[in-house]
Scaffold this active site. Sequence first.
Site, mmCIF file in Angstrom:
data_model
loop_
_atom_site.group_PDB
_atom_site.id
_atom_site.type_symbol
_atom_site.label_atom_id
_atom_site.label_comp_id
_atom_site.label_asym_id
_atom_site.label_seq_id
_atom_site.Cartn_x
_atom_site.Cartn_y
_atom_site.Cartn_z
ATOM 1 N N TYR A 32 0.986 -1.296 -0.129
ATOM 2 C CA TYR A 32 -0.106 0.102 -0.017
ATOM 3 C C TYR A 32 0.967 1.333 0.005
ATOM 4 C CZ TYR A 32 1.079 1.075 5.002
ATOM 5 O OH TYR A 32 1.572 1.328 6.036
ATOM 6 N N LYS A 147 6.557 -1.717 1.718
ATOM 7 C CA LYS A 147 5.457 -1.179 2.261
ATOM 8 C C LYS A 147 4.146 -2.285 2.349
ATOM 9 C CE LYS A 147 3.244 3.445 3.311
ATOM 10 N NZ LYS A 147 3.364 3.462 4.679
ATOM 11 N N GLU A 179 12.535 2.705 13.571
ATOM 12 C CA GLU A 179 11.625 3.823 13.305
ATOM 13 C C GLU A 179 10.465 3.880 14.195
ATOM 14 O OE1 GLU A 179 9.979 3.156 9.109
ATOM 15 O OE2 GLU A 179 10.122 0.979 9.445
ATOM 16 N N LEU A 203 11.285 1.813 6.931
ATOM 17 C CA LEU A 203 10.563 2.101 5.510
ATOM 18 C C LEU A 203 11.465 3.371 4.934
ATOM 19 C CD1 LEU A 203 8.222 1.801 3.505
ATOM 20 C CD2 LEU A 203 7.226 3.982 4.647
HETATM 21 N N1 PDD Z 1 3.033 5.310 6.777
HETATM 22 N N2 PDD Z 1 7.794 4.294 8.441
HETATM 23 C C1 PDD Z 1 6.820 3.377 8.528
HETATM 24 C C2 PDD Z 1 6.751 2.303 9.338
HETATM 25 C C3 PDD Z 1 5.757 4.009 8.022
HETATM 26 O O1 PDD Z 1 4.350 3.276 7.850
HETATM 27 C C4 PDD Z 1 5.499 5.166 7.438
HETATM 28 C C5 PDD Z 1 4.269 6.023 6.757
HETATM 29 C C6 PDD Z 1 6.785 6.005 7.337
HETATM 30 C C7 PDD Z 1 6.843 7.226 6.741
HETATM 31 O O2 PDD Z 1 7.045 7.259 5.462
HETATM 32 P P1 PDD Z 1 6.515 8.473 4.531
HETATM 33 O O3 PDD Z 1 7.112 9.642 4.843
HETATM 34 O O4 PDD Z 1 6.825 7.949 3.181
HETATM 35 O O5 PDD Z 1 4.926 8.578 4.655
HETATM 36 C C8 PDD Z 1 7.731 5.450 7.929
HETATM 37 C C9 PDD Z 1 1.989 5.673 6.471
HETATM 38 C C10 PDD Z 1 1.576 7.210 6.376
HETATM 39 C C11 PDD Z 1 0.722 4.590 6.970
HETATM 40 O O6 PDD Z 1 0.872 3.582 7.249
HETATM 41 O O7 PDD Z 1 -0.302 5.501 7.279
#
Ligand code: PDD
Length: 282
Positions: A32, A147, A179, A203
Amino acid sequence: MSEIYWNGEYKKKHEVGIPPDDRGFLFGDGVYEVVRIYRGRCFEMSAHEHRLLQSASGIGINIGYFKGMLEVAENLLRRNILPNGDGILYYQITRGTAPRKHFFPGEGVLPNHYAYVQPLPVTDFKERPGASVVTLPDRRWLECHIKSIALLGSVLAAQQAKEQGAVEAVLHRDSVVTEGSHTNVFAVVEGVLKTHPANQLVLNGITRRIVLELAQQEGLLYEETSLSLSELKSASEVFLTGTTVEIWPVTQLDGKPVGNGQTGPITQGLQSLFDRNADRLT
Ligand code: PDD
């Protein structure tokens, strides 16, 4: 008016019956993306689409018929009302619908594409209180660069954090900070901005990458390096990054103030440089 995208069609959410044998439902077998929408335009869309395709190929999902996320987002935006045009796009691809067997179904099984938009107001950095976080062991799998929709480790950590009155869990593996449950983590340690390297344990966040670009542009000292739990606890500044949180200062860590308990100067500087317009919108 609330319409979603399901396999090439736009429908009212209640009209869509997700098949019980969808492999996302049975196995969490899918990938996703979450994309921010500002004033009706998508932020960093090509980076998100690139990562979606990489995630899919990382677990051998053939994405099949794909309109591209932008076209789907634009159609959803026409069919749904987001106040001020601010929100998010969620886009998910699962391996498809097939009787439950662990190995991949045959070639003929098509993936299921599901997307929706949802309102999310733009954050006022000055108004939003600092984040209170707790540190927890990272119980996720070892391919967090993908992801995947299989988010049990993140869900359990987020719930544990919530039960402790925190808004996010900062995860650590072998005493190294990886993270957050849905964010990347940065800390300022002895004047150096640090975040975990973009390897398979985290991620590679798109907001993370923007922050690193800003740090470079501003001539800040920064390192993509292992950050130990004890360094995190002694950091003068800590902040979270992500599509939904943008840049969120952490002011409480495990119940103790970070630095002086206020947003630090480096975090504030990066927030003021974080540009939601520019050429990042499509
Ligand atoms: N999550 N690390 C994890 C585990 C994440 O699920 C996300 C984003 C990030 C930040 O990545 P980005 O800057 O590309 O959004 C880091 C999304 C927003 C979610 O699961 O809702």
